[in-house]
Design a protein around this motif. Sequence first.
Motif, short mmCIF file in Angstrom:
data_model
loop_
_atom_site.label_atom_id
_atom_site.label_comp_id
_atom_site.label_asym_id
_atom_site.label_seq_id
_atom_site.Cartn_x
_atom_site.Cartn_y
_atom_site.Cartn_z
N MET A 1 0.85 -1.17 0.00
CA MET A 1 0.00 0.00 0.00
C MET A 1 0.89 1.24 0.00
O MET A 1 1.88 1.29 0.72
CB MET A 1 -0.90 -0.01 1.24
N SER A 2 0.50 2.22 -0.80
CA SER A 2 1.29 3.45 -0.83
C SER A 2 0.51 4.60 -0.18
O SER A 2 -0.72 4.60 -0.15
CB SER A 2 1.65 3.81 -2.27
N CYS A 3 1.25 5.55 0.31
CA CYS A 3 0.68 6.72 0.98
C CYS A 3 -0.17 7.51 -0.02
O CYS A 3 0.29 7.80 -1.13
CB CYS A 3 1.83 7.58 1.50
N PRO A 4 -1.41 7.85 0.34
CA PRO A 4 -2.26 8.60 -0.59
C PRO A 4 -1.80 10.04 -0.82
O PRO A 4 -2.22 10.67 -1.79
CB PRO A 4 -3.64 8.57 0.07
N CYS A 6 1.86 11.19 -0.66
CA CYS A 6 3.14 11.30 -1.37
C CYS A 6 3.51 10.05 -2.17
O CYS A 6 4.52 10.06 -2.86
CB CYS A 6 4.26 11.64 -0.40
N LYS A 7 2.74 8.99 -2.04
CA LYS A 7 2.94 7.73 -2.78
C LYS A 7 4.11 6.88 -2.31
O LYS A 7 4.43 5.90 -2.94
CB LYS A 7 3.06 7.98 -4.29
N LYS A 8 4.75 7.24 -1.20
CA LYS A 8 5.79 6.39 -0.63
C LYS A 8 5.12 5.19 0.04
O LYS A 8 3.92 5.23 0.32
CB LYS A 8 6.59 7.16 0.43
N PHE A 17 -0.83 6.10 5.77
CA PHE A 17 0.17 7.11 5.41
C PHE A 17 1.58 6.59 5.68
O PHE A 17 1.77 5.59 6.36
CB PHE A 17 -0.08 8.40 6.19
N CYS A 18 2.57 7.33 5.21
CA CYS A 18 3.96 6.94 5.42
C CYS A 18 4.57 7.62 6.64
O CYS A 18 5.59 7.18 7.16
CB CYS A 18 4.80 7.27 4.18
N ARG A 21 3.63 13.48 9.13
CA ARG A 21 3.52 14.65 8.28
C ARG A 21 2.41 14.45 7.24
O ARG A 21 1.53 15.31 7.08
CB ARG A 21 4.84 14.93 7.57
N CYS A 22 2.41 13.32 6.55
CA CYS A 22 1.39 13.07 5.53
C CYS A 22 0.01 12.89 6.17
O CYS A 22 -0.99 13.34 5.61
CB CYS A 22 1.76 11.86 4.68
N ALA A 23 -0.05 12.26 7.34
CA ALA A 23 -1.32 12.13 8.05
C ALA A 23 -1.86 13.51 8.42
O ALA A 23 -3.06 13.77 8.28
CB ALA A 23 -1.15 11.27 9.30
N ASP A 24 -0.98 14.41 8.85
CA ASP A 24 -1.40 15.77 9.21
C ASP A 24 -1.84 16.56 7.97
O ASP A 24 -2.78 17.35 8.04
CB ASP A 24 -0.28 16.51 9.93
N ILE A 25 -1.18 16.35 6.86
CA ILE A 25 -1.59 17.02 5.61
C ILE A 25 -3.01 16.59 5.24
O ILE A 25 -3.85 17.41 4.89
CB ILE A 25 -0.60 16.71 4.46
N ASP A 26 -3.27 15.28 5.34
CA ASP A 26 -4.59 14.77 5.04
C ASP A 26 -5.64 15.35 5.99
O ASP A 26 -6.72 15.78 5.55
CB ASP A 26 -4.59 13.24 5.12
N LEU A 27 -5.34 15.41 7.27
CA LEU A 27 -6.26 15.97 8.26
C LEU A 27 -6.53 17.44 7.94
O LEU A 27 -7.67 17.91 8.02
CB LEU A 27 -5.68 15.83 9.66
#
Length: 60
Positions: A1-4, A6-8, A17-18, A21-27
């Motif tokens: 599964m890749s992060c929705p 950044c795709k990492k 998420f990866c 930071r990416c979880a916070d961006i989504d929130l």
Amino acid sequence: MSCPICKKPAEKHYRPFCSKRCADIDLGKWFGEEYAVPTADQDGLEEAFEGAIKKDIPLQ
């Protein structure tokens, strides 16, 4: 599964998420109303519209 965001590859602790930071961006996108859940409930839609008008929220 890749992060929705950044795709990492996703990390188990932050899945899907990866990173935090990416979880916070989504929130932030949810809080900023960039995402929306579609509804077929016409009554709920009308109530939301009326509520936005009463609060002088600009409609996009």
